[in-house]
Every structure is written in structure tokens, then in C-alpha cells.
Design a protein around this motif. Structure first.
Motif, mmCIF file in Angstrom:
data_model
loop_
_atom_site.group_PDB
_atom_site.id
_atom_site.type_symbol
_atom_site.label_atom_id
_atom_site.label_comp_id
_atom_site.label_asym_id
_atom_site.label_seq_id
_atom_site.Cartn_x
_atom_site.Cartn_y
_atom_site.Cartn_z
ATOM 1 N N LEU A 26 -38.824 -16.700 29.075
ATOM 2 C CA LEU A 26 -38.540 -16.257 27.707
ATOM 3 C C LEU A 26 -37.247 -16.887 27.183
ATOM 4 O O LEU A 26 -37.205 -17.373 26.046
ATOM 5 C CB LEU A 26 -38.432 -14.733 27.667
ATOM 6 C CG LEU A 26 -39.745 -13.957 27.739
ATOM 7 C CD1 LEU A 26 -39.469 -12.467 27.949
ATOM 8 C CD2 LEU A 26 -40.575 -14.170 26.477
ATOM 9 N N ALA A 30 -37.092 -19.978 24.309
ATOM 10 C CA ALA A 30 -36.348 -19.688 23.084
ATOM 11 C C ALA A 30 -35.380 -20.815 22.764
ATOM 12 O O ALA A 30 -35.113 -21.121 21.597
ATOM 13 C CB ALA A 30 -35.606 -18.371 23.230
ATOM 14 N N TYR A 37 -41.504 -19.709 19.699
ATOM 15 C CA TYR A 37 -40.917 -18.467 20.184
ATOM 16 C C TYR A 37 -40.835 -17.459 19.057
ATOM 17 O O TYR A 37 -40.564 -17.865 17.924
ATOM 18 C CB TYR A 37 -39.520 -18.756 20.736
ATOM 19 C CG TYR A 37 -38.795 -17.556 21.295
ATOM 20 C CD1 TYR A 37 -39.044 -17.106 22.584
ATOM 21 C CD2 TYR A 37 -37.872 -16.854 20.516
ATOM 22 C CE1 TYR A 37 -38.383 -16.000 23.092
ATOM 23 C CE2 TYR A 37 -37.208 -15.752 21.024
ATOM 24 C CZ TYR A 37 -37.474 -15.324 22.302
ATOM 25 O OH TYR A 37 -36.830 -14.229 22.802
ATOM 26 N N PRO A 38 -41.076 -16.160 19.306
ATOM 27 C CA PRO A 38 -41.426 -15.461 20.543
ATOM 28 C C PRO A 38 -42.737 -15.959 21.152
ATOM 29 O O PRO A 38 -43.547 -16.588 20.463
ATOM 30 C CB PRO A 38 -41.515 -14.003 20.123
ATOM 31 C CG PRO A 38 -40.739 -13.910 18.843
ATOM 32 C CD PRO A 38 -40.937 -15.218 18.175
ATOM 33 N N ARG A 91 -40.215 -11.242 23.324
ATOM 34 C CA ARG A 91 -38.922 -11.904 23.240
ATOM 35 C C ARG A 91 -37.966 -11.275 24.243
ATOM 36 O O ARG A 91 -38.143 -10.129 24.664
ATOM 37 C CB ARG A 91 -38.350 -11.823 21.830
ATOM 38 C CG ARG A 91 -38.014 -10.436 21.348
ATOM 39 C CD ARG A 91 -37.561 -10.430 19.890
ATOM 40 N NE ARG A 91 -36.528 -11.414 19.671
ATOM 41 C CZ ARG A 91 -36.537 -12.286 18.657
ATOM 42 N NH1 ARG A 91 -37.525 -12.279 17.788
ATOM 43 N NH2 ARG A 91 -35.554 -13.148 18.514
#
Length: 229
Positions: A26, A30, A37-38, A91
Motif C-alpha cells: 500500500l 502510493a 492508488y488507493p 489505503r
């Protein structure tokens, strides 16, 4: 005394292997692919199982990732958000959870995705997420993470000193120490005496035993979750 109460910020705790991988993915995505992203579930599975920038190689399925996400959400390290349409996305909350800045998050992410590394390895790999000019800068970031009790040195100071995050559960931490002991013994194996070689064999046996125990624990936990669902 004030009657006002403030919500205590969640503190980092030990995480399972799969939860560490998902959290690392994650944060990495990002930074490296912000347009995607998410992440969707498909993106998380793909990122967790990719062949590059990962150690060990994993083959997580949707159930594995969902369990990892539940663990991360429970401790405050990840969140579920509504994407476009009906897509559910996820996220991280790593900056708040770790209480770090961008350089610190980049170093933690590499340690989560690849395990213990030297300063040189950290600099080379984490620089794809945040530019780290030289080893002095990396040392400063690592020192700040050590002060926050997020990172620890695994080997004595000097060339090749290795650092690791401190999110390993106790049984994995024991395995990590055994593996490092094996590597140190292997470096001297060419000139090792018979007792030294016997010691190396003992380390191999310990690692094999720990791997078997960890596999049984994973299987038991999955079985319990299936029975409770």
C-alpha cells in the motif's frame, strides 16, 4: 484537571507476515504509482505476489489479503475507502501509525517488503520512493527510526551492518536470528573446523524446525477462521 479526553493514537504492533506485505504494498504503490492508488483487491494481490522488490516470494489469494487487511484495519494501519462506482479500495495510514515522514516511510516500506538490509541496500532500494542522497542521509533516517523503536540493528556496527524493522512476531524474530547466525557461519565455512561445521548444521536444524512450526501455526489459524466463519 481538565475533563477533556483525547483519543489515543494507535501505536505500531507486531504484524503477521501477510499483513506486513500488504502494508508495504500500500505504501509503495502510493509513492510509485499514485494514479492507481488507493488500491483495489486485484491490485493488492498483484502487488503482494510480484516477483520484483519482494522477499520472500509469496502467493497470496483474496482470502489471505482480506485477512491481512482486517488485521491492518484493526490496529489502525489501513483503511477501506469507496472507489469510483462500486469498487472498494484500500489505503494505508502508515504516516500516522508509524509517526514518520516520507523518508522514514520509504525506509520502513523497503524493510517490510524485503526484510533485513544494509544501509547501502536500503539507499538503493528506498530511493525509488524518496531520493536518499548518500549513506549519511540513510544513516540519519535509520537512526530516527531506531529512536522511535521501529527499527533495530541485527549485526554489530561496521561494514555490512544489517537493520530490520521491529514488527516481527516473537516466533519470526527467533527465525530471523537463526538465519543471520547461519549466514555468519556460512561466511566462515571454508575454513571452519569440525565443531564449527557441526554448529552450522545445528542452526540449519533449528531453522527447519521453526519453519515447520510457523507453517503449522498458519494452517491452524486459517482452520480456526474457517470454523468461526
Amino acid at each position: 484537571m481538565s475533563d477533556e479526553t483525547s483519543e489515543e493514537k494507535p501505536k505500531p504492533v507486531a504484524l503477521s507476515r501477510d499483513a506486513r506485505r500488504v502494508l508495504g504494498v500500500l505504501v509503495e504503490k502510493a509513492k510509485t504509482t499514485p494514479d492507481n492508488y488507493p488500491l483495489t483487491m486485484s491490485g493488492l494481490i498483484s502487488g503482494s505476489n510480484q516477483k520484483s522488490n519482494r522477499s520472500p516470494q509469496l502467493q497470496l489469494n483474496e482470502d489471505d489479503v482480506l485477512q491481512a487487511l482486517d488485521e491492518l484495519k484493526r490496529v489502525g494501519a489501513a483503511r477501506e475507502v469507496q472507489g469510483s462506482g462500486r469498487a472498494t479500495k484500500y489505503r494505508h495510514a502508515a504516516y500516522e501509525w508509524f509517526d514518520v515522514d516520507s523518508p522514514g516511510a520509504s525506509v520502513m516500506t523497503e524493510l517490510l517488503l524485503r526484510g533485513p538490509q544494509t544501509l547501502g541496500e536500503i539507499r538503493t532500494r528506498a530511493s525509488r520512493m524518496y531520493p536518499l542522497e548518500d549513506l549519511k542521509v540513510v544513516q540519519g533516517v535509520v537512526d530516527s527510526l531506531i529512536e522511535k523503536d521501529l527499527v533495530e540493528p541485527l549485526t554489530p556496527p561496521g561494514r555490512g551492518q544489517t537493520f530490520a524493522h521491529k514488527l516481527y512476531p516473537p516466533e519470526e524474530r527467533q527465525y530471523l536470528e537463526a538465519r543471520l547466525e547461519k549466514q555468519a557461519a556460512a561466511a566462515e565455512s571454508s575454513t571452519a573446523s569440525a565443531p564449527a561445521k557441526a554448529s552450522l548444521d545445528a542452526v540449519d536444524a533449528l531453522i527447519a524446525r521453526l519453519e515447520t512450526v510457523n507453517e503449522r501455526i498458519d494452517a491452524l489459524e486459517k482452520r480456526i477462521e474457517e470454523l468461526e466463519s
